[in-house]
Design an enzyme around this catalytic site. Structure first.
Site, PDB file in Angstrom:
ATOM      1  N   ASN A 176       0.806  -1.228   0.000  1.00 13.25           N
ATOM      2  CA  ASN A 176       0.000   0.000   0.000  1.00 13.25           C
ATOM      3  C   ASN A 176       0.841   1.281   0.000  1.00 13.25           C
ATOM      4  O   ASN A 176       0.394   2.313  -0.491  1.00 13.25           O
ATOM      5  CB  ASN A 176      -1.017  -0.009   1.149  1.00 13.25           C
ATOM      6  N   CYS A 311      -3.362   1.583   6.640  1.00 11.14           N
ATOM      7  CA  CYS A 311      -3.593   0.965   7.969  1.00 11.14           C
ATOM      8  C   CYS A 311      -4.234   1.946   8.946  1.00 11.14           C
ATOM      9  O   CYS A 311      -4.926   1.538   9.871  1.00 11.14           O
ATOM     10  CB  CYS A 311      -2.283   0.481   8.566  1.00 11.14           C
ATOM     11  N   GLU A 486       8.082   3.668  14.393  1.00 10.49           N
ATOM     12  CA  GLU A 486       8.830   4.013  13.186  1.00 10.49           C
ATOM     13  C   GLU A 486       8.818   5.529  13.014  1.00 10.49           C
ATOM     14  O   GLU A 486       7.891   6.206  13.464  1.00 10.49           O
ATOM     15  CB  GLU A 486       8.190   3.342  11.968  1.00 10.49           C
TER      16      GLU A 486
HETATM   17  C1  SIN Z   1       0.319   2.240   6.583  1.00 16.28           C
HETATM   18  O1  SIN Z   1      -0.772   2.254   6.070  1.00 16.28           O
HETATM   19  O2  SIN Z   1       0.794   1.192   7.009  1.00 16.28           O
HETATM   20  C2  SIN Z   1       1.195   3.448   6.719  1.00 16.28           C
HETATM   21  C3  SIN Z   1       0.511   4.692   6.451  1.00 16.28           C
HETATM   22  C4  SIN Z   1       1.326   5.897   6.836  1.00 16.28           C
HETATM   23  O3  SIN Z   1       2.520   5.847   7.105  1.00 16.28           O
HETATM   24  O4  SIN Z   1       0.713   6.944   6.900  1.00 16.28           O
END
Ligand code: SIN
Length: 508
Positions: A176, A311, A486
């Protein structure tokens, strides 16, 4: 007649999409990258990479197995013997150069990203900028990996803590965000002094290969970054190798909770370090008294980023009863402006879903809700005139806990609205899930803002804000959404360990 004209227009659009996607991309590679060499799988097997919008093959790449992965791990181990000894300043200079090359090649990275992930250009542009900023960030952090001198309880000992790199790390990344999920991990790993083997998702290996190529050009030495490509059937065996090989010190994974649990158990045998960023089921709460226009803008940004395949995308919209109708009406109006179409057209805001199984899952959830009595205010089906993977922006009302879309991560452009009466009820619904990645809420009451922010069981909270990702902040979840952080300076923690040095002194 009108039907024929419409049909011809769609045919024209699809042909234009195909032409755009067949363009030559200098950074497109069809081999894996190990020890600075472009290599085929030992078996000679390959697999195809498809454009989600045209459904045409855009490349073939090696279908590597666990033995190929072992070779990459060995290369990374050899490289660690010298890379692990470099200074933070030396690594910083190389990471900065990588960042500069990423910026120089931004336009092509955007096209490549859009081609293999199906993201509309505006989304791919946003991801590439975000992904690049993570390398910039970690090029700066590399110089700030400090230890500590601790006050000793006795005169005959001095206590010093130093940070050391883990060693070889495996980075398993999702489709993604094919660019940013690699740079968020690899930037931190390299800054800490680790070397890595990256296994990108089978849907989107091309961005990973392009990133590795630019890293090599920037002066990242052979073996420090390796990319192992493999198709879905072999992914479990390669994943096991990346967790269990004796030379691997740790892994970092972003992806589904189910795969995360498998990798977690794979790591147990060797007691490997692991960071997991797994699925979410984000609540998006709108309290009465909130600025509804702001809430609607936040909802659109949060829900429809990457066509909902994020996510941290809002999954359940919980709206207080006295503002429910007004919020839904405003949201519906804005959703009607979202253009679904060719990712390479600048007017498109929503592109196709990544693959047919993802599309079937999303539309299956919509149909399940409809069968169980949900009201479809907008959308509710596939836009088959555009292709097999285009899901209309959908707004579902009268949703209840018996429906899949209420309980599961949707990962598509589907908004699910639920009415609540009290703050207590909203929190109870919001927290009634095993996931705990992100949560969002809108309020104009400062006391409520603080209270609800603390009460939400998530690792990240957007307060009157729908877009929260940035290199500077700590990204990560709790509960079954994983652990580890992260980005931010905490990103370095996942790739380093604290070593305690005790200096025994002669009696003064
Ligand atoms: C993710 O969907 O895993 C990461 C999305 C983001 O870093 O904003």
């Amino acid at each position: 007649m009108a039907r024929t004209v419409r049909f011809l227009t769609y045919e024209f659009q699809i042909r234009a999409m195909r032409r755009a996607h067949s363009m030559t991309l200098q950074l497109k590679h069809d081999k894996a990258f190990v020890n600075h060499n472009w290599v085929a799988a030992e078996s000679g097997r390959t697999f195809q990479v498809f454009s989600p919008s045209s459904e045409e093959v855009v490349s073939t790449v090696p279908d590597m197995d666990e033995n190929d992965a072992a070779k990459a791990i060995q290369a990374a181990h050899k490289a660690f013997l010298t890379w692990g000894q470099t200074t933070g300043k030396e690594r910083s200079v190389i990471l900065r150069k990588w960042y500069e090359l990423l910026v120089t090649n931004q336009e092509e990275l955007v096209k490549l990203n859009s081609t293999e992930s199906g993201k509309p250009l505006c989304e791919a542009q946003a991801e590439v900028s975000y992904g690049n900023s993570l390398i910039e960030w970690f090029s700066e952090e590399a110089r700030r990996i400090h230890g500590q001198v601790i006050s000793s309880p006795v005169k005959t000992k001095e206590i010093v803590l130093i940070r050391q790199p883990l060693g070889v790390v495996s980075l398993i990344t999702p489709w993604n965000f094919p660019h940013a999920m690699i740079t968020r991990k690899a930037g931190a790993a390299l800054a800490a002094g680790c070397t890595c083997v990256i296994k990108p998702a089978e849907d989107t290996p091309l961005t990973a290969l392009a990133l590795a190529k630019l890293a090599a050009e920037a002066g990242v030495p052979p073996g420090v970054i390796n990319v192992v490509t493999c198709d879905r059937p072999g992914a479990a065996a390669v994943g096991r190798q990346l967790c269990q090989h004796p030379l691997v010190a740790g892994i970092s994974f972003t992806g589904s909770t189910a795969v995360g649990k498998l990798l977690y158990s794979n790591c147990a045998a060797g007691v490997k370090r692991i960071a997991l960023e797994l699925g979410g089921n984000a609540p998006f709460i709108v309290f009465s008294g909130a600025d509804l226009d702001k809430a609607v803008d936040g909802a659109i940004a949060c829900k429809f980023r990457n066509s909902g395949q994020t996510c941290i995308s809002a999954n359940r919209f919980l709206v207080q009863e006295d503002v429910f109708d007004e919020f839904v009406n405003k949201l519906e109006k804005k959703m009607k402006d979202l253009v679904l179409g060719d990712p390479l057209s600048t007017s498109s805001r929503i592109g196709p879903l990544i693959n047919l199984s993802q599309t079937a899952k999303v539309i299956g959830m919509v149909n399940d809700a409809i069968e169980k009595g949900a009201e479809v205010r907008l959308g509710g089906k596939l836009a088959t005139s555009l292709g097999q993977r285009f899901c209309e922006p959908t707004l579902l009302l009268k949703v209840d806990p018996s429906m899949l879309c209420y309980n599961q991560e949707i990962f598509g452009p589907v908004v699910v609205c639920v009415k609540f009466k009290t703050e207590e009820e909203a929190l109870s619904i919001a927290n009634s899930t095993k996931s705990g990645l992100a949560g969002y809420f809108y309020t104009n009451d400062i006391n409520q803002a603080w209270r609800v922010a603390k009460a939400l069981s998530t690792g990240m909270v957007g307060i009157n804000e729908g877009l929260i990702s940035t290199a500077e902040a700590a990204f990560g979840g709790i509960k079954e959404s994983g652990f580890g952080r992260e980005g931010c300076h905490h990103g370095i923690d996942e790739f380093s360990y604290v070593k305690y040095l005790c200096f025994g002194l002669s009696q003064l």
